[in-house]
Write an enzyme that holds these catalytic residues in place. Sequence first.
Site, PDB file in Angstrom:
ATOM      1  N   VAL A 118       0.861  -1.172   0.000  1.00  0.00           N
ATOM      2  CA  VAL A 118       0.000   0.000   0.000  1.00  0.00           C
ATOM      3  C   VAL A 118       0.902   1.227   0.000  1.00  0.00           C
ATOM      4  O   VAL A 118       1.882   1.285   0.744  1.00  0.00           O
ATOM      5  CB  VAL A 118      -0.915   0.034   1.246  1.00  0.00           C
ATOM      6  CG1 VAL A 118      -1.836   1.255   1.208  1.00  0.00           C
ATOM      7  CG2 VAL A 118      -1.729  -1.244   1.357  1.00  0.00           C
ATOM      8  N   CYS A 119       0.581   2.195  -0.858  1.00  0.00           N
ATOM      9  CA  CYS A 119       1.299   3.466  -0.840  1.00  0.00           C
ATOM     10  C   CYS A 119       2.797   3.239  -1.084  1.00  0.00           C
ATOM     11  O   CYS A 119       3.182   2.481  -1.962  1.00  0.00           O
ATOM     12  CB  CYS A 119       1.020   4.161   0.496  1.00  0.00           C
ATOM     13  SG  CYS A 119       1.385   5.916   0.587  1.00  0.00           S
ATOM     14  N   THR A 120       3.660   3.871  -0.274  1.00  0.00           N
ATOM     15  CA  THR A 120       5.102   3.754  -0.481  1.00  0.00           C
ATOM     16  C   THR A 120       5.673   2.424  -0.016  1.00  0.00           C
ATOM     17  O   THR A 120       6.885   2.200  -0.118  1.00  0.00           O
ATOM     18  CB  THR A 120       5.844   4.903   0.225  1.00  0.00           C
ATOM     19  OG1 THR A 120       5.464   4.934   1.602  1.00  0.00           O
ATOM     20  CG2 THR A 120       5.516   6.239  -0.426  1.00  0.00           C
ATOM     21  N   THR A 138       2.130   3.637  -6.608  1.00  0.00           N
ATOM     22  CA  THR A 138       2.417   4.128  -5.266  1.00  0.00           C
ATOM     23  C   THR A 138       1.656   5.440  -5.069  1.00  0.00           C
ATOM     24  O   THR A 138       0.864   5.851  -5.926  1.00  0.00           O
ATOM     25  CB  THR A 138       3.938   4.336  -5.088  1.00  0.00           C
ATOM     26  OG1 THR A 138       4.219   4.651  -3.718  1.00  0.00           O
ATOM     27  CG2 THR A 138       4.466   5.459  -5.973  1.00  0.00           C
ATOM     28  N   ALA A 171      -2.045   2.468  -4.908  1.00  0.00           N
ATOM     29  CA  ALA A 171      -1.749   3.887  -4.737  1.00  0.00           C
ATOM     30  C   ALA A 171      -1.801   4.234  -3.251  1.00  0.00           C
ATOM     31  O   ALA A 171      -1.780   3.348  -2.397  1.00  0.00           O
ATOM     32  CB  ALA A 171      -2.740   4.717  -5.550  1.00  0.00           C
TER      33      ALA A 171
END
Length: 214
Positions: A118-120, A138, A171
């Site tokens: 998830v994300c970074t 990301t 993202a």
Amino acid sequence: MNSNNNLPLTVGILIFDQVEVLDVAGPFEVFSVTRLNEERQREETSPFRVILVSEKLGQVSAIGGLRFTPDVTFDNCPDLDLLMVPGGWGTRKEVNNDTLLKWIAARAASKTKLTASVCTGSSLLGKARLLNGREATTHWRAFDFLQEAAPKTKIRKDVLFTMVEPIFTSAGVSAGIDLALHIVSRFFGEEIAKATALQMEYQYPKKNRRRSHT
């Protein structure tokens, strides 16, 4: 579809200092409220067993000061069906943590069916060399961070998530909920995933299109 004989599926969510709260709590909520019979929300248990995993014992301080307590460490973590790797400011430090990166890589190469970020968190997968030759995404502010961590990755800036087994990425922040719902769909079908979203009063993501920031 997953056989009921193999339930519950064990989900390990990695935690570390300065992890993003919703990157952890969003997927945790999705998996914990999933029911194979939505009409028995209170009586039934989830087909997922969710645990928090950290490098060492002791509370982890997330962004904003919320504290998470790990259930297990790298040393005593059980076999996982799904490993979730969240993001947050802490990834800027953890991307240089060889112990953590080697653990992620080892888990992804073992019995773990799926590894998702998830994300970074995708930068941690990238640094662990799990994204070479793959598409990934990301947080929209972290495309350069991902490119640095994973130069052999094709970055998708237009999607909420990438789902090419056995590595999934999403993202930023709330997109982890969207990815988790699609993981529910992958294991148990879209009807169960949509019922889970309804229970959360969250809109099921029918289209894999990144939300506008304008």
